[in-house]
Design an enzyme around this catalytic site. Sequence first.
Site, PDB file in Angstrom:
ATOM      1  N   HIS A 116      39.933 -28.322  11.604  1.00 53.78           N
ATOM      2  CA  HIS A 116      38.665 -28.769  11.028  1.00 53.78           C
ATOM      3  C   HIS A 116      38.865 -29.523   9.712  1.00 53.78           C
ATOM      4  O   HIS A 116      39.795 -30.312   9.562  1.00 53.78           O
ATOM      5  CB  HIS A 116      37.713 -27.581  10.868  1.00 53.78           C
ATOM      6  CG  HIS A 116      37.379 -26.889  12.147  1.00 53.78           C
ATOM      7  ND1 HIS A 116      37.192 -27.542  13.330  1.00 53.78           N
ATOM      8  CD2 HIS A 116      37.203 -25.565  12.423  1.00 53.78           C
ATOM      9  CE1 HIS A 116      36.905 -26.675  14.278  1.00 53.78           C
ATOM     10  NE2 HIS A 116      36.918 -25.476  13.762  1.00 53.78           N
ATOM     11  N   LYS A 134      31.294 -23.141  23.362  1.00 51.27           N
ATOM     12  CA  LYS A 134      32.316 -24.066  22.855  1.00 51.27           C
ATOM     13  C   LYS A 134      33.588 -23.243  22.676  1.00 51.27           C
ATOM     14  O   LYS A 134      33.607 -22.262  21.933  1.00 51.27           O
ATOM     15  CB  LYS A 134      31.864 -24.646  21.516  1.00 51.27           C
ATOM     16  CG  LYS A 134      32.944 -25.415  20.734  1.00 51.27           C
ATOM     17  CD  LYS A 134      33.205 -26.780  21.339  1.00 51.27           C
ATOM     18  CE  LYS A 134      34.162 -27.588  20.471  1.00 51.27           C
ATOM     19  NZ  LYS A 134      33.563 -28.027  19.204  1.00 51.27           N
TER      20      LYS A 134
END
Length: 282
Positions: free
Chosen positions: A153, A57
């Site tokens: 995030h 990722k």
Amino acid sequence: MTDTALRIAYSPCPNDTFVFHAWAHGLVPGAPALDVTFADIDVTNGMAERGELDVLKVSYAVLPWVLDEYALLPCGGALGRGCGPLVLAREPGVSLTGRTVAVPSDRSTAYLLFRLWAATAVPGGVGDVVVMPFHEIMPAVRDGKVDAGLVIHEARFTYQRYGLHRLADMGEHWESTTGLPIPLGAIIAKRSLGAPTLRRLADAARASVRHAWADPEASRSYVLAHAQEMSPTVADQHIALYVNDFTEDLGEEGRTAARTLLTHAANGGLVPPVPPAALAFP
């Protein structure tokens, strides 16, 4: 393909652990076994540039440097709307001209979006840019170690707890200028695995996403065990924001968003040009 487990690295963030829980725990029939490494995005970006591991990722921003060796999988990643990186400071409305800014990675999509925004929004440009793990950025801004921070995030849900103020939303800027979703995190796999295996990996990632949606409680202990000082409520908000239809399949809109980001960045001299065919899935 051999029975050897594929080496994969993704972050301990709730969206990644939610997406990969089923696959990592052998709950996806026919999927290859995984040998999982947890690492923040700056680390996985570096792994990709060095050609380490089979599946990673990474930030979309690092793709121009790795697409010769890795293929972009059409699922498992993070794109969306209303989920862009934020620029935070201790005081509202301060100028960033000449100021020190902390960023989560100098090859992150967040930083690339920031550079595209700052080119017109910060006359004279920012000062020093400091790379640090994303969970250290808000404390560093709060404590005056840096003047501002670019956060990603769950920080969009928690920055007020640190007494910080939002100066700008990189996602709002991107969406208002392009009308496209924000391409944040991509799943890539080594081209040397071969097209049949790459398609098998894509199928496994998609099946893992669908399993997570069908039984969200199954992954809860895995998600919370790896979340960094995060409440279950914030973890759920995080997942709801970053795991969406684009995670199941990029589709043409997702690919257009990725091409547009990399084209804008290349036109600004920020990344090497990426041939359109390099983003195609085998």
